[in-house]
Write a protein that holds these residues in place. Structure first.
Motif, PDB file in Angstrom:
ATOM      1  N   VAL A 100      71.886  39.986  33.145  1.00 50.45           N
ATOM      2  CA  VAL A 100      71.444  41.271  33.675  1.00 50.45           C
ATOM      3  C   VAL A 100      72.635  41.898  34.390  1.00 50.45           C
ATOM      4  O   VAL A 100      73.235  41.266  35.269  1.00 50.45           O
ATOM      5  N   SER A 101      72.972  43.111  34.012  1.00 48.96           N
ATOM      6  CA  SER A 101      74.077  43.813  34.670  1.00 48.96           C
ATOM      7  C   SER A 101      73.540  45.013  35.439  1.00 48.96           C
ATOM      8  O   SER A 101      72.467  45.543  35.134  1.00 48.96           O
ATOM      9  N   LEU A 102      74.291  45.443  36.441  1.00 47.81           N
ATOM     10  CA  LEU A 102      73.900  46.566  37.303  1.00 47.81           C
ATOM     11  C   LEU A 102      75.012  47.606  37.328  1.00 47.81           C
ATOM     12  O   LEU A 102      76.187  47.272  37.522  1.00 47.81           O
ATOM     13  N   SER A 103      74.632  48.856  37.118  1.00 45.51           N
ATOM     14  CA  SER A 103      75.577  49.970  37.242  1.00 45.51           C
ATOM     15  C   SER A 103      74.935  51.048  38.091  1.00 45.51           C
ATOM     16  O   SER A 103      73.715  51.065  38.287  1.00 45.51           O
ATOM     17  N   GLY A 104      75.765  51.968  38.628  1.00 51.61           N
ATOM     18  CA  GLY A 104      75.218  53.018  39.472  1.00 51.61           C
ATOM     19  C   GLY A 104      76.293  53.930  40.014  1.00 51.61           C
ATOM     20  O   GLY A 104      77.487  53.727  39.764  1.00 51.61           O
ATOM     21  N   VAL A 129      60.720  41.385  32.967  1.00 51.58           N
ATOM     22  CA  VAL A 129      61.739  40.768  33.825  1.00 51.58           C
ATOM     23  C   VAL A 129      61.707  41.449  35.182  1.00 51.58           C
ATOM     24  O   VAL A 129      61.759  42.681  35.257  1.00 51.58           O
ATOM     25  N   THR A 130      61.606  40.668  36.234  1.00 51.81           N
ATOM     26  CA  THR A 130      61.624  41.199  37.601  1.00 51.81           C
ATOM     27  C   THR A 130      62.961  40.894  38.246  1.00 51.81           C
ATOM     28  O   THR A 130      63.383  39.736  38.292  1.00 51.81           O
ATOM     29  N   VAL A 131      63.623  41.943  38.734  1.00 44.53           N
ATOM     30  CA  VAL A 131      64.930  41.800  39.393  1.00 44.53           C
ATOM     31  C   VAL A 131      64.761  42.137  40.864  1.00 44.53           C
ATOM     32  O   VAL A 131      64.249  43.210  41.216  1.00 44.53           O
ATOM     33  N   THR A 132      65.172  41.224  41.728  1.00 47.64           N
ATOM     34  CA  THR A 132      65.142  41.434  43.179  1.00 47.64           C
ATOM     35  C   THR A 132      66.522  41.877  43.645  1.00 47.64           C
ATOM     36  O   THR A 132      67.537  41.295  43.233  1.00 47.64           O
ATOM     37  N   LEU A 133      66.550  42.907  44.492  1.00 49.05           N
ATOM     38  CA  LEU A 133      67.815  43.472  44.964  1.00 49.05           C
ATOM     39  C   LEU A 133      68.033  43.178  46.447  1.00 49.05           C
ATOM     40  O   LEU A 133      67.078  43.026  47.211  1.00 49.05           O
ATOM     41  N   SER A 134      69.298  43.108  46.847  1.00 51.60           N
ATOM     42  CA  SER A 134      69.644  42.957  48.259  1.00 51.60           C
ATOM     43  C   SER A 134      70.705  43.993  48.622  1.00 51.60           C
ATOM     44  O   SER A 134      71.376  44.544  47.735  1.00 51.60           O
ATOM     45  N   PHE A 145      69.416  54.663  54.545  1.00 52.16           N
ATOM     46  CA  PHE A 145      68.865  54.830  53.197  1.00 52.16           C
ATOM     47  C   PHE A 145      67.602  53.974  53.076  1.00 52.16           C
ATOM     48  O   PHE A 145      67.337  53.105  53.919  1.00 52.16           O
ATOM     49  N   THR A 146      66.827  54.234  52.048  1.00 56.36           N
ATOM     50  CA  THR A 146      65.615  53.453  51.784  1.00 56.36           C
ATOM     51  C   THR A 146      65.827  52.658  50.506  1.00 56.36           C
ATOM     52  O   THR A 146      65.830  53.206  49.396  1.00 56.36           O
ATOM     53  N   GLY A 147      66.039  51.375  50.671  1.00 57.85           N
ATOM     54  CA  GLY A 147      66.364  50.526  49.527  1.00 57.85           C
ATOM     55  C   GLY A 147      65.154  50.172  48.675  1.00 57.85           C
ATOM     56  O   GLY A 147      64.025  50.099  49.161  1.00 57.85           O
ATOM     57  N   VAL A 148      65.420  49.988  47.399  1.00 57.92           N
ATOM     58  CA  VAL A 148      64.414  49.499  46.457  1.00 57.92           C
ATOM     59  C   VAL A 148      64.522  47.984  46.414  1.00 57.92           C
ATOM     60  O   VAL A 148      65.622  47.440  46.253  1.00 57.92           O
ATOM     61  N   ILE A 149      63.401  47.294  46.571  1.00 56.76           N
ATOM     62  CA  ILE A 149      63.446  45.830  46.658  1.00 56.76           C
ATOM     63  C   ILE A 149      63.374  45.164  45.298  1.00 56.76           C
ATOM     64  O   ILE A 149      64.147  44.256  44.994  1.00 56.76           O
ATOM     65  N   THR A 150      62.453  45.584  44.452  1.00 59.53           N
ATOM     66  CA  THR A 150      62.324  44.980  43.124  1.00 59.53           C
ATOM     67  C   THR A 150      62.254  46.053  42.050  1.00 59.53           C
ATOM     68  O   THR A 150      61.739  47.155  42.280  1.00 59.53           O
ATOM     69  N   VAL A 151      62.777  45.712  40.894  1.00 57.08           N
ATOM     70  CA  VAL A 151      62.736  46.587  39.726  1.00 57.08           C
ATOM     71  C   VAL A 151      62.267  45.748  38.540  1.00 57.08           C
ATOM     72  O   VAL A 151      62.692  44.605  38.374  1.00 57.08           O
ATOM     73  N   THR A 152      61.387  46.320  37.713  1.00 59.36           N
ATOM     74  CA  THR A 152      60.863  45.602  36.550  1.00 59.36           C
ATOM     75  C   THR A 152      61.397  46.197  35.256  1.00 59.36           C
ATOM     76  O   THR A 152      61.308  47.403  35.029  1.00 59.36           O
ATOM     77  N   ILE A 153      61.984  45.337  34.435  1.00 53.67           N
ATOM     78  CA  ILE A 153      62.365  45.710  33.081  1.00 53.67           C
ATOM     79  C   ILE A 153      61.205  45.290  32.183  1.00 53.67           C
ATOM     80  O   ILE A 153      60.833  44.117  32.154  1.00 53.67           O
ATOM     81  N   PRO A 154      60.588  46.219  31.465  1.00 57.16           N
ATOM     82  CA  PRO A 154      59.369  45.881  30.724  1.00 57.16           C
ATOM     83  C   PRO A 154      59.631  44.972  29.530  1.00 57.16           C
ATOM     84  O   PRO A 154      60.757  44.892  29.016  1.00 57.16           O
ATOM     85  N   SER A 155      58.571  44.307  29.093  1.00 55.55           N
ATOM     86  CA  SER A 155      58.645  43.506  27.870  1.00 55.55           C
ATOM     87  C   SER A 155      59.099  44.372  26.707  1.00 55.55           C
ATOM     88  O   SER A 155      58.672  45.527  26.569  1.00 55.55           O
ATOM     89  N   ASN A 156      60.009  43.833  25.906  1.00 55.72           N
ATOM     90  CA  ASN A 156      60.576  44.515  24.735  1.00 55.72           C
ATOM     91  C   ASN A 156      61.501  45.673  25.094  1.00 55.72           C
ATOM     92  O   ASN A 156      61.940  46.418  24.212  1.00 55.72           O
ATOM     93  N   ALA A 183      69.925  39.947  43.522  1.00 57.01           N
ATOM     94  CA  ALA A 183      69.689  38.751  44.345  1.00 57.01           C
ATOM     95  C   ALA A 183      68.843  37.707  43.643  1.00 57.01           C
ATOM     96  O   ALA A 183      68.928  36.518  43.955  1.00 57.01           O
ATOM     97  N   GLY A 184      68.024  38.139  42.705  1.00 50.91           N
ATOM     98  CA  GLY A 184      67.165  37.197  42.004  1.00 50.91           C
ATOM     99  C   GLY A 184      66.626  37.807  40.716  1.00 50.91           C
ATOM    100  O   GLY A 184      66.489  39.023  40.614  1.00 50.91           O
ATOM    101  N   ILE A 185      66.346  36.944  39.727  1.00 47.61           N
ATOM    102  CA  ILE A 185      65.836  37.407  38.434  1.00 47.61           C
ATOM    103  C   ILE A 185      64.798  36.409  37.945  1.00 47.61           C
ATOM    104  O   ILE A 185      64.992  35.191  38.067  1.00 47.61           O
ATOM    105  N   SER A 186      63.709  36.909  37.373  1.00 47.01           N
ATOM    106  CA  SER A 186      62.701  36.010  36.813  1.00 47.01           C
ATOM    107  C   SER A 186      62.017  36.670  35.617  1.00 47.01           C
ATOM    108  O   SER A 186      62.037  37.889  35.470  1.00 47.01           O
ATOM    109  N   GLY A 187      61.402  35.849  34.775  1.00 44.99           N
ATOM    110  CA  GLY A 187      60.654  36.341  33.633  1.00 44.99           C
ATOM    111  C   GLY A 187      61.495  36.477  32.385  1.00 44.99           C
ATOM    112  O   GLY A 187      62.627  35.987  32.305  1.00 44.99           O
TER     113      GLY A 187
END
Length: 204
Positions: A100-104, A129-134, A145-156, A183-187
């Protein structure tokens, strides 16, 4: 009766081996519910090969097959007794990494929304896939700022985007930055799911 253990690849099979404690005189036939094993004259072993389609991939898809002896014959034995009559052959997963890569964005004006942060998989997931951010840096989550804690990449799917809202504190101050990191990845149903070795954080 015994079964093989192999790792997935381009050419794999379930292999069952029948073993006699004494050499066969003539041909010994071992019938299983998966096929017939023939042990030749003066031999003690014979095999049954069952093809399996389990090629090299990045997904959790280990498989197994069980065979049971149903009958025996031949070999000129006084008394041919079945010892271990059931065996399981397995094809196990290899551990191929999916990343999993991150860009922004590299900058944002205080009070505006930093958009187009993107998390990207290099393989398609079979489940979400659930990605946890720090967050780290001089700018503080909840204050600047208001951080986003988790982001979900959908199936397929292979990517998901998110935005981070910055807060205008009305103070005259030097530019501040924050770093968002994976910070973390699952699924996903992958053999191994890891953050990209270099593209795993963005500083804005």
């Amino acid at each position: 009766l015994s079964g093989s253990t192999m790792t997935e690849g381009s050419s794999v099979s379930y292999i069952f081996t029948a073993t006699l404690s004494s050499a066969s005189q003539g041909v010994t036939t071992i019938t299983t519910d998966r096929g017939v094993i023939t042990i030749a004259n003066n031999q003690t072993t014979g095999t049954l090969v069952v093809p399996v389609s389990n090629g090299e991939d990045v997904y959790l898809d280990a498989t197994s097959l069980t065979a049971t002896i149903t009958a025996t014959g031949g070999g000129n034995f006084e008394n041919l007794v079945i010892g271990t009559g059931t065996a399981t052959a397995s094809v196990t997963d290899t551990n191929d990494d999916t990343t999993v890569s991150l860009s922004g964005p590299s900058d944002v004006v205080e009070g505006a929304t930093a958009s187009n942060y993107v998390l990207t998989l290099n393989n398609t997931p079979v489940s979400a896939v659930t990605v946890t951010l720090s967050y780290s840096g001089a700018a503080i989550d909840g204050t600047d700022f208001t951080g986003v804690i988790t982001v979900t990449i959908p199936s397929n799917g292979t990517s998901a985007s998110f935005s981070i809202s910055t807060l205008d504190d009305l103070l005259a101050e030097t530019a501040e930055s924050f770093t968002v990191s994976i910070a973390g990845i699952s699924g996903g149903g992958f053999e191994s799911l890891v953050a990209h070795p270099t593209a795993n954080s963005v500083t804005t």
